[in-house]
Design a protein around this motif. Sequence first.
Motif, PDB file in Angstrom:
ATOM      1  N   ASN A  41       7.559   3.345 -16.666  1.00 17.41           N
ATOM      2  CA  ASN A  41       7.267   2.406 -17.745  1.00 17.41           C
ATOM      3  C   ASN A  41       6.092   1.530 -17.352  1.00 17.41           C
ATOM      4  O   ASN A  41       6.095   0.919 -16.280  1.00 17.41           O
ATOM      5  CB  ASN A  41       8.483   1.512 -18.020  1.00 17.41           C
ATOM      6  N   ASN A  42       5.105   1.442 -18.235  1.00 21.11           N
ATOM      7  CA  ASN A  42       3.930   0.621 -18.014  1.00 21.11           C
ATOM      8  C   ASN A  42       4.331  -0.850 -17.974  1.00 21.11           C
ATOM      9  O   ASN A  42       5.079  -1.316 -18.814  1.00 21.11           O
ATOM     10  CB  ASN A  42       2.943   0.890 -19.152  1.00 21.11           C
ATOM     11  N   MET A  43       3.815  -1.606 -17.014  1.00 24.66           N
ATOM     12  CA  MET A  43       4.184  -3.009 -16.850  1.00 24.66           C
ATOM     13  C   MET A  43       3.092  -3.977 -17.293  1.00 24.66           C
ATOM     14  O   MET A  43       3.166  -5.172 -17.011  1.00 24.66           O
ATOM     15  CB  MET A  43       4.543  -3.270 -15.377  1.00 24.66           C
ATOM     16  N   ASP A  44       2.092  -3.506 -18.028  1.00 27.38           N
ATOM     17  CA  ASP A  44       0.996  -4.370 -18.496  1.00 27.38           C
ATOM     18  C   ASP A  44       1.504  -5.556 -19.304  1.00 27.38           C
ATOM     19  O   ASP A  44       1.012  -6.678 -19.154  1.00 27.38           O
ATOM     20  CB  ASP A  44       0.005  -3.580 -19.351  1.00 27.38           C
ATOM     21  N   ASP A  45       2.479  -5.347 -20.166  1.00 28.17           N
ATOM     22  CA  ASP A  45       3.003  -6.418 -21.022  1.00 28.17           C
ATOM     23  C   ASP A  45       3.827  -7.446 -20.260  1.00 28.17           C
ATOM     24  O   ASP A  45       4.192  -8.479 -20.815  1.00 28.17           O
ATOM     25  CB  ASP A  45       3.862  -5.836 -22.144  1.00 28.17           C
ATOM     26  N   HIS A  46       4.114  -7.180 -19.003  1.00 33.82           N
ATOM     27  CA  HIS A  46       4.944  -8.077 -18.201  1.00 33.82           C
ATOM     28  C   HIS A  46       4.152  -8.766 -17.100  1.00 33.82           C
ATOM     29  O   HIS A  46       4.730  -9.294 -16.148  1.00 33.82           O
ATOM     30  CB  HIS A  46       6.122  -7.305 -17.604  1.00 33.82           C
ATOM     31  N   GLY A  47       2.826  -8.747 -17.207  1.00 37.42           N
ATOM     32  CA  GLY A  47       1.987  -9.446 -16.244  1.00 37.42           C
ATOM     33  C   GLY A  47       1.603  -8.659 -15.011  1.00 37.42           C
ATOM     34  O   GLY A  47       1.113  -9.230 -14.044  1.00 37.42           O
ATOM     35  N   PHE A  48       1.835  -7.353 -15.018  1.00 35.55           N
ATOM     36  CA  PHE A  48       1.473  -6.515 -13.874  1.00 35.55           C
ATOM     37  C   PHE A  48       0.559  -5.384 -14.339  1.00 35.55           C
ATOM     38  O   PHE A  48       0.984  -4.244 -14.451  1.00 35.55           O
ATOM     39  CB  PHE A  48       2.735  -5.938 -13.215  1.00 35.55           C
ATOM     40  N   PRO A  49      -0.707  -5.696 -14.619  1.00 32.90           N
ATOM     41  CA  PRO A  49      -1.610  -4.633 -15.066  1.00 32.90           C
ATOM     42  C   PRO A  49      -1.775  -3.562 -13.996  1.00 32.90           C
ATOM     43  O   PRO A  49      -1.738  -3.851 -12.800  1.00 32.90           O
ATOM     44  CB  PRO A  49      -2.922  -5.362 -15.332  1.00 32.90           C
ATOM     45  N   ASP A  50      -1.922  -2.338 -14.434  1.00 30.63           N
ATOM     46  CA  ASP A  50      -2.110  -1.186 -13.533  1.00 30.63           C
ATOM     47  C   ASP A  50      -0.901  -0.901 -12.660  1.00 30.63           C
ATOM     48  O   ASP A  50      -1.039  -0.336 -11.575  1.00 30.63           O
ATOM     49  CB  ASP A  50      -3.356  -1.341 -12.665  1.00 30.63           C
ATOM     50  N   HIS A  51       0.287  -1.316 -13.096  1.00 27.02           N
ATOM     51  CA  HIS A  51       1.527  -1.015 -12.380  1.00 27.02           C
ATOM     52  C   HIS A  51       2.492  -0.306 -13.321  1.00 27.02           C
ATOM     53  O   HIS A  51       2.470  -0.544 -14.526  1.00 27.02           O
ATOM     54  CB  HIS A  51       2.207  -2.294 -11.882  1.00 27.02           C
ATOM     55  N   ILE A  52       3.316   0.559 -12.762  1.00 25.50           N
ATOM     56  CA  ILE A  52       4.392   1.174 -13.532  1.00 25.50           C
ATOM     57  C   ILE A  52       5.691   1.047 -12.750  1.00 25.50           C
ATOM     58  O   ILE A  52       5.676   0.941 -11.521  1.00 25.50           O
ATOM     59  CB  ILE A  52       4.108   2.663 -13.872  1.00 25.50           C
ATOM     60  N   LEU A  53       6.781   1.028 -13.476  1.00 24.81           N
ATOM     61  CA  LEU A  53       8.104   0.987 -12.884  1.00 24.81           C
ATOM     62  C   LEU A  53       8.711   2.360 -13.082  1.00 24.81           C
ATOM     63  O   LEU A  53       8.731   2.866 -14.207  1.00 24.81           O
ATOM     64  CB  LEU A  53       8.946  -0.079 -13.590  1.00 24.81           C
ATOM     65  N   MET A  54       9.147   2.997 -12.003  1.00 21.38           N
ATOM     66  CA  MET A  54       9.687   4.351 -12.146  1.00 21.38           C
ATOM     67  C   MET A  54      10.870   4.587 -11.226  1.00 21.38           C
ATOM     68  O   MET A  54      11.071   3.870 -10.258  1.00 21.38           O
ATOM     69  CB  MET A  54       8.615   5.405 -11.887  1.00 21.38           C
ATOM     70  N   ARG A  55      11.614   5.604 -11.577  1.00 16.48           N
ATOM     71  CA  ARG A  55      12.740   6.038 -10.742  1.00 16.48           C
ATOM     72  C   ARG A  55      12.203   6.921  -9.618  1.00 16.48           C
ATOM     73  O   ARG A  55      11.214   7.620  -9.791  1.00 16.48           O
ATOM     74  CB  ARG A  55      13.734   6.827 -11.584  1.00 16.48           C
ATOM     75  N   VAL A  56      12.865   6.891  -8.495  1.00 17.71           N
ATOM     76  CA  VAL A  56      12.430   7.696  -7.350  1.00 17.71           C
ATOM     77  C   VAL A  56      12.460   9.185  -7.700  1.00 17.71           C
ATOM     78  O   VAL A  56      11.682   9.975  -7.156  1.00 17.71           O
ATOM     79  CB  VAL A  56      13.253   7.357  -6.088  1.00 17.71           C
ATOM     80  N   GLU A  57      13.318   9.583  -8.627  1.00 15.85           N
ATOM     81  CA  GLU A  57      13.398  10.987  -9.040  1.00 15.85           C
ATOM     82  C   GLU A  57      12.114  11.466  -9.728  1.00 15.85           C
ATOM     83  O   GLU A  57      11.863  12.658  -9.814  1.00 15.85           O
ATOM     84  CB  GLU A  57      14.588  11.202  -9.983  1.00 15.85           C
ATOM     85  N   ASP A  58      11.283  10.523 -10.227  1.00 20.12           N
ATOM     86  CA  ASP A  58      10.027  10.886 -10.884  1.00 20.12           C
ATOM     87  C   ASP A  58       8.892  11.140  -9.900  1.00 20.12           C
ATOM     88  O   ASP A  58       7.822  11.602 -10.280  1.00 20.12           O
ATOM     89  CB  ASP A  58       9.606   9.797 -11.872  1.00 20.12           C
ATOM     90  N   VAL A  59       9.097  10.816  -8.614  1.00 23.35           N
ATOM     91  CA  VAL A  59       8.090  11.080  -7.582  1.00 23.35           C
ATOM     92  C   VAL A  59       8.150  12.562  -7.237  1.00 23.35           C
ATOM     93  O   VAL A  59       9.202  13.082  -6.873  1.00 23.35           O
ATOM     94  CB  VAL A  59       8.342  10.215  -6.324  1.00 23.35           C
ATOM     95  N   LEU A  60       7.023  13.246  -7.378  1.00 25.68           N
ATOM     96  CA  LEU A  60       6.971  14.680  -7.111  1.00 25.68           C
ATOM     97  C   LEU A  60       6.783  14.973  -5.628  1.00 25.68           C
ATOM     98  O   LEU A  60       7.373  15.921  -5.106  1.00 25.68           O
ATOM     99  CB  LEU A  60       5.856  15.327  -7.926  1.00 25.68           C
ATOM    100  N   CYS A  61       5.943  14.186  -4.948  1.00 30.79           N
ATOM    101  CA  CYS A  61       5.747  14.391  -3.509  1.00 30.79           C
ATOM    102  C   CYS A  61       5.060  13.171  -2.910  1.00 30.79           C
ATOM    103  O   CYS A  61       4.456  12.380  -3.613  1.00 30.79           O
ATOM    104  CB  CYS A  61       4.945  15.655  -3.220  1.00 30.79           C
ATOM    105  N   VAL A  62       5.183  13.050  -1.593  1.00 32.26           N
ATOM    106  CA  VAL A  62       4.531  11.992  -0.830  1.00 32.26           C
ATOM    107  C   VAL A  62       3.329  12.597  -0.148  1.00 32.26           C
ATOM    108  O   VAL A  62       3.413  13.657   0.467  1.00 32.26           O
ATOM    109  CB  VAL A  62       5.494  11.390   0.213  1.00 32.26           C
ATOM    110  N   ASP A  63       2.173  11.916  -0.242  1.00 29.11           N
ATOM    111  CA  ASP A  63       0.951  12.371   0.419  1.00 29.11           C
ATOM    112  C   ASP A  63       0.983  11.869   1.861  1.00 29.11           C
ATOM    113  O   ASP A  63       0.678  10.719   2.136  1.00 29.11           O
ATOM    114  CB  ASP A  63      -0.274  11.824  -0.315  1.00 29.11           C
ATOM    115  N   GLU A  64       1.403  12.726   2.781  1.00 24.67           N
ATOM    116  CA  GLU A  64       1.573  12.322   4.174  1.00 24.67           C
ATOM    117  C   GLU A  64       0.250  12.135   4.904  1.00 24.67           C
ATOM    118  O   GLU A  64       0.233  11.580   6.007  1.00 24.67           O
ATOM    119  CB  GLU A  64       2.463  13.314   4.895  1.00 24.67           C
ATOM    120  N   ARG A  65      -0.851  12.555   4.315  1.00 22.38           N
ATOM    121  CA  ARG A  65      -2.159  12.330   4.955  1.00 22.38           C
ATOM    122  C   ARG A  65      -2.503  10.858   4.983  1.00 22.38           C
ATOM    123  O   ARG A  65      -3.289  10.420   5.803  1.00 22.38           O
ATOM    124  CB  ARG A  65      -3.251  13.078   4.203  1.00 22.38           C
ATOM    125  N   HIS A  66      -1.931  10.052   4.066  1.00 21.25           N
ATOM    126  CA  HIS A  66      -2.231   8.635   3.989  1.00 21.25           C
ATOM    127  C   HIS A  66      -1.061   7.762   4.401  1.00 21.25           C
ATOM    128  O   HIS A  66      -1.046   6.585   4.158  1.00 21.25           O
ATOM    129  CB  HIS A  66      -2.646   8.265   2.550  1.00 21.25           C
TER     130      HIS A  66
END
Length: 67
Positions: A41-66
Amino acid sequence: MRFDTSNPVGTIVAVGPRRADGSPMGVAVGERVLFSRYAGNNMDDHGFPDHILMRVEDVLCVDERHA
């Protein structure tokens, strides 16, 4: 999570203590992750531009290079 709208890649900025079933989250603050373009969910309307709130299940993979 801070994200770039042209890319479904973001950096984790906060993580809850655990999942509802008590298991660990599987991601950590500072990790770069790939996620579905329609995740969260986009958080722009709640004072956090360029942030989203998501469930961990929506993460497809972790970029271990970084990690």
